[in-house]
Every structure is written in structure tokens, then in C-alpha cells.
Scaffold this motif. Structure first.
Motif, PDB file in Angstrom:
ATOM      1  N   GLY A 290      -3.438 -10.864  -3.315  1.00 29.71           N
ATOM      2  CA  GLY A 290      -1.983 -10.927  -3.241  1.00 29.71           C
ATOM      3  C   GLY A 290      -1.349  -9.945  -2.267  1.00 29.71           C
ATOM      4  O   GLY A 290      -2.008  -9.142  -1.619  1.00 29.71           O
ATOM      5  N   ARG A 291      -0.039 -10.049  -2.203  1.00 28.68           N
ATOM      6  CA  ARG A 291       0.738  -9.215  -1.282  1.00 28.68           C
ATOM      7  C   ARG A 291       0.684  -7.745  -1.675  1.00 28.68           C
ATOM      8  O   ARG A 291       0.549  -6.871  -0.823  1.00 28.68           O
ATOM      9  CB  ARG A 291       2.187  -9.696  -1.256  1.00 28.68           C
ATOM     10  N   SER A 292       0.767  -7.453  -2.961  1.00 31.28           N
ATOM     11  CA  SER A 292       0.743  -6.054  -3.391  1.00 31.28           C
ATOM     12  C   SER A 292      -0.603  -5.405  -3.082  1.00 31.28           C
ATOM     13  O   SER A 292      -0.661  -4.215  -2.761  1.00 31.28           O
ATOM     14  CB  SER A 292       1.064  -5.944  -4.875  1.00 31.28           C
ATOM     15  N   GLY A 293      -1.674  -6.163  -3.152  1.00 33.67           N
ATOM     16  CA  GLY A 293      -2.990  -5.632  -2.800  1.00 33.67           C
ATOM     17  C   GLY A 293      -3.091  -5.268  -1.334  1.00 33.67           C
ATOM     18  O   GLY A 293      -3.648  -4.232  -0.968  1.00 33.67           O
ATOM     19  N   TRP A 294      -2.555  -6.118  -0.469  1.00 33.76           N
ATOM     20  CA  TRP A 294      -2.598  -5.833   0.964  1.00 33.76           C
ATOM     21  C   TRP A 294      -1.693  -4.664   1.337  1.00 33.76           C
ATOM     22  O   TRP A 294      -2.009  -3.891   2.241  1.00 33.76           O
ATOM     23  CB  TRP A 294      -2.241  -7.077   1.775  1.00 33.76           C
ATOM     24  N   ILE A 295      -0.576  -4.532   0.644  1.00 31.61           N
ATOM     25  CA  ILE A 295       0.294  -3.373   0.882  1.00 31.61           C
ATOM     26  C   ILE A 295      -0.434  -2.100   0.477  1.00 31.61           C
ATOM     27  O   ILE A 295      -0.387  -1.087   1.182  1.00 31.61           O
ATOM     28  CB  ILE A 295       1.630  -3.532   0.143  1.00 31.61           C
ATOM     29  N   LEU A 296      -1.151  -2.144  -0.635  1.00 30.59           N
ATOM     30  CA  LEU A 296      -1.927  -0.988  -1.077  1.00 30.59           C
ATOM     31  C   LEU A 296      -3.027  -0.645  -0.077  1.00 30.59           C
ATOM     32  O   LEU A 296      -3.252   0.528   0.232  1.00 30.59           O
ATOM     33  CB  LEU A 296      -2.523  -1.259  -2.461  1.00 30.59           C
ATOM     34  N   VAL A 297      -3.689  -1.638   0.475  1.00 31.86           N
ATOM     35  CA  VAL A 297      -4.717  -1.396   1.501  1.00 31.86           C
ATOM     36  C   VAL A 297      -4.093  -0.765   2.742  1.00 31.86           C
ATOM     37  O   VAL A 297      -4.656   0.180   3.326  1.00 31.86           O
ATOM     38  CB  VAL A 297      -5.456  -2.706   1.858  1.00 31.86           C
ATOM     39  N   ALA A 298      -2.938  -1.239   3.156  1.00 31.77           N
ATOM     40  CA  ALA A 298      -2.273  -0.678   4.338  1.00 31.77           C
ATOM     41  C   ALA A 298      -1.894   0.790   4.120  1.00 31.77           C
ATOM     42  O   ALA A 298      -2.074   1.625   5.009  1.00 31.77           O
ATOM     43  CB  ALA A 298      -1.031  -1.499   4.678  1.00 31.77           C
ATOM     44  N   VAL A 299      -1.408   1.115   2.929  1.00 32.96           N
ATOM     45  CA  VAL A 299      -1.047   2.505   2.639  1.00 32.96           C
ATOM     46  C   VAL A 299      -2.301   3.375   2.560  1.00 32.96           C
ATOM     47  O   VAL A 299      -2.292   4.530   2.983  1.00 32.96           O
ATOM     48  CB  VAL A 299      -0.204   2.587   1.352  1.00 32.96           C
ATOM     49  N   MET A 300      -3.404   2.820   2.060  1.00 35.31           N
ATOM     50  CA  MET A 300      -4.664   3.580   2.039  1.00 35.31           C
ATOM     51  C   MET A 300      -5.151   3.883   3.449  1.00 35.31           C
ATOM     52  O   MET A 300      -5.620   4.993   3.719  1.00 35.31           O
ATOM     53  CB  MET A 300      -5.726   2.805   1.262  1.00 35.31           C
ATOM     54  N   VAL A 301      -5.038   2.912   4.340  1.00 33.28           N
ATOM     55  CA  VAL A 301      -5.414   3.151   5.740  1.00 33.28           C
ATOM     56  C   VAL A 301      -4.528   4.233   6.346  1.00 33.28           C
ATOM     57  O   VAL A 301      -5.007   5.125   7.046  1.00 33.28           O
ATOM     58  CB  VAL A 301      -5.350   1.839   6.553  1.00 33.28           C
ATOM     59  N   LEU A 302      -3.251   4.191   6.045  1.00 36.83           N
ATOM     60  CA  LEU A 302      -2.331   5.216   6.527  1.00 36.83           C
ATOM     61  C   LEU A 302      -2.717   6.589   5.992  1.00 36.83           C
ATOM     62  O   LEU A 302      -2.792   7.556   6.748  1.00 36.83           O
ATOM     63  CB  LEU A 302      -0.891   4.879   6.110  1.00 36.83           C
ATOM     64  N   ALA A 303      -2.996   6.676   4.695  1.00 33.27           N
ATOM     65  CA  ALA A 303      -3.262   7.967   4.068  1.00 33.27           C
ATOM     66  C   ALA A 303      -4.633   8.535   4.436  1.00 33.27           C
ATOM     67  O   ALA A 303      -4.772   9.752   4.589  1.00 33.27           O
ATOM     68  CB  ALA A 303      -3.151   7.846   2.550  1.00 33.27           C
ATOM     69  N   PHE A 304      -5.638   7.687   4.570  1.00 30.28           N
ATOM     70  CA  PHE A 304      -7.000   8.179   4.770  1.00 30.28           C
ATOM     71  C   PHE A 304      -7.473   8.158   6.213  1.00 30.28           C
ATOM     72  O   PHE A 304      -8.443   8.839   6.539  1.00 30.28           O
ATOM     73  CB  PHE A 304      -7.984   7.375   3.919  1.00 30.28           C
ATOM     74  N   ILE A 305      -6.828   7.390   7.087  1.00 30.81           N
ATOM     75  CA  ILE A 305      -7.297   7.301   8.474  1.00 30.81           C
ATOM     76  C   ILE A 305      -6.227   7.749   9.458  1.00 30.81           C
ATOM     77  O   ILE A 305      -6.458   8.635  10.281  1.00 30.81           O
ATOM     78  CB  ILE A 305      -7.776   5.868   8.799  1.00 30.81           C
ATOM     79  N   ILE A 306      -5.053   7.146   9.400  1.00 27.56           N
ATOM     80  CA  ILE A 306      -4.034   7.399  10.420  1.00 27.56           C
ATOM     81  C   ILE A 306      -3.447   8.801  10.311  1.00 27.56           C
ATOM     82  O   ILE A 306      -3.346   9.515  11.316  1.00 27.56           O
ATOM     83  CB  ILE A 306      -2.944   6.318  10.358  1.00 27.56           C
ATOM     84  N   ALA A 307      -3.068   9.238   9.121  1.00 31.51           N
ATOM     85  CA  ALA A 307      -2.462  10.567   8.965  1.00 31.51           C
ATOM     86  C   ALA A 307      -3.413  11.692   9.382  1.00 31.51           C
ATOM     87  O   ALA A 307      -3.019  12.584  10.143  1.00 31.51           O
ATOM     88  CB  ALA A 307      -1.970  10.759   7.541  1.00 31.51           C
ATOM     89  N   PRO A 308      -4.684  11.690   8.939  1.00 33.50           N
ATOM     90  CA  PRO A 308      -5.590  12.746   9.415  1.00 33.50           C
ATOM     91  C   PRO A 308      -5.839  12.695  10.917  1.00 33.50           C
ATOM     92  O   PRO A 308      -5.956  13.733  11.571  1.00 33.50           O
ATOM     93  CB  PRO A 308      -6.885  12.497   8.642  1.00 33.50           C
ATOM     94  N   LEU A 309      -5.915  11.481  11.482  1.00 28.53           N
ATOM     95  CA  LEU A 309      -6.106  11.369  12.926  1.00 28.53           C
ATOM     96  C   LEU A 309      -4.917  11.933  13.691  1.00 28.53           C
ATOM     97  O   LEU A 309      -5.098  12.600  14.725  1.00 28.53           O
ATOM     98  CB  LEU A 309      -6.329   9.911  13.333  1.00 28.53           C
ATOM     99  N   LEU A 310      -3.717  11.678  13.214  1.00 29.91           N
ATOM    100  CA  LEU A 310      -2.538  12.224  13.875  1.00 29.91           C
ATOM    101  C   LEU A 310      -2.527  13.751  13.828  1.00 29.91           C
ATOM    102  O   LEU A 310      -2.161  14.409  14.804  1.00 29.91           O
ATOM    103  CB  LEU A 310      -1.268  11.672  13.244  1.00 29.91           C
ATOM    104  N   ILE A 311      -2.935  14.311  12.699  1.00 30.91           N
ATOM    105  CA  ILE A 311      -2.987  15.772  12.594  1.00 30.91           C
ATOM    106  C   ILE A 311      -4.081  16.331  13.502  1.00 30.91           C
ATOM    107  O   ILE A 311      -3.912  17.371  14.138  1.00 30.91           O
ATOM    108  CB  ILE A 311      -3.215  16.202  11.133  1.00 30.91           C
ATOM    109  N   TYR A 312      -5.205  15.626  13.601  1.00 31.93           N
ATOM    110  CA  TYR A 312      -6.311  16.084  14.449  1.00 31.93           C
ATOM    111  C   TYR A 312      -5.978  15.963  15.934  1.00 31.93           C
ATOM    112  O   TYR A 312      -6.234  16.873  16.712  1.00 31.93           O
ATOM    113  CB  TYR A 312      -7.576  15.280  14.128  1.00 31.93           C
ATOM    114  N   ILE A 313      -5.409  14.841  16.332  1.00 28.75           N
ATOM    115  CA  ILE A 313      -5.111  14.606  17.751  1.00 28.75           C
ATOM    116  C   ILE A 313      -3.927  15.438  18.220  1.00 28.75           C
ATOM    117  O   ILE A 313      -3.956  16.020  19.298  1.00 28.75           O
ATOM    118  CB  ILE A 313      -4.851  13.103  17.986  1.00 28.75           C
ATOM    119  N   ASN A 314      -2.879  15.469  17.421  1.00 29.92           N
ATOM    120  CA  ASN A 314      -1.672  16.184  17.797  1.00 29.92           C
ATOM    121  C   ASN A 314      -1.286  17.133  16.670  1.00 29.92           C
ATOM    122  O   ASN A 314      -0.406  16.818  15.871  1.00 29.92           O
ATOM    123  CB  ASN A 314      -0.535  15.191  18.083  1.00 29.92           C
ATOM    124  N   PRO A 315      -1.953  18.298  16.584  1.00 30.09           N
ATOM    125  CA  PRO A 315      -1.639  19.195  15.467  1.00 30.09           C
ATOM    126  C   PRO A 315      -0.196  19.674  15.529  1.00 30.09           C
ATOM    127  O   PRO A 315       0.327  19.975  16.596  1.00 30.09           O
ATOM    128  CB  PRO A 315      -2.607  20.353  15.641  1.00 30.09           C
TER     129      PRO A 315
END
Length: 66
Positions: free
Chosen positions: A9-34
Motif C-alpha cells: 500500500g501507499r503507507s508502506g511506500w511512504i515508510l520506505v521513502a522515509v527510511m531511505v531518507l533517514a538511513f541513507i540520504i541524511a548521513p550522506l548529506l552530513i558526510y559530503i557537506n558537513p
């Protein structure tokens, strides 16, 4: 007899998108551009924002399933 809905469902995909944001994108942004902020703020408070968003989204997704 209860039948469980096994659809993601839609809520599952929204949860997956937020997990990608929290576990991949946010740490990468801090690492690339502290952030040019004190150490405590940059590495403790900045990741807290996606973590709170992840928690809120998980609770929202679980509430929609019931």
C-alpha cells in the motif's frame, strides 16, 4: 476467520521513502557537506530530524493498518 491484508500500500511506500531518507540520504548529506556548526549540533541534532520523521511515519503507518 480473519483475513489479513498482505498489500504493501501507499503507507508502506511512504515508510520506505522515509527510511531511505533517514538511513541513507541524511548521513550522506552530513558526510559530503558537513554543517559548519559545533560538533554536538552537527552530529547529534541534525540526524534527529529524520529520526523523528521516521518515528512519526512508522506510527502513522501502523495506525492505518488497524
Amino acid at each position: 476467520m480473519m483475513t489479513e491484508s498482505r498489500e504493501f500500500g501507499r503507507s508502506g511506500w511512504i515508510l520506505v521513502a522515509v527510511m531511505v531518507l533517514a538511513f541513507i540520504i541524511a548521513p550522506l548529506l552530513i558526510y559530503i557537506n558537513p554543517p559548519y556548526l559545533p560538533f554536538k549540533f552537527a552530529y547529534i541534532v541534525v540526524p534527529l530530524v529524520p529520526a523523528i520523521l521516521l518515528g512519526a511515519t512508522a506510527v502513522w503507518a501502523a495506525q492505518r493498518k488497524t
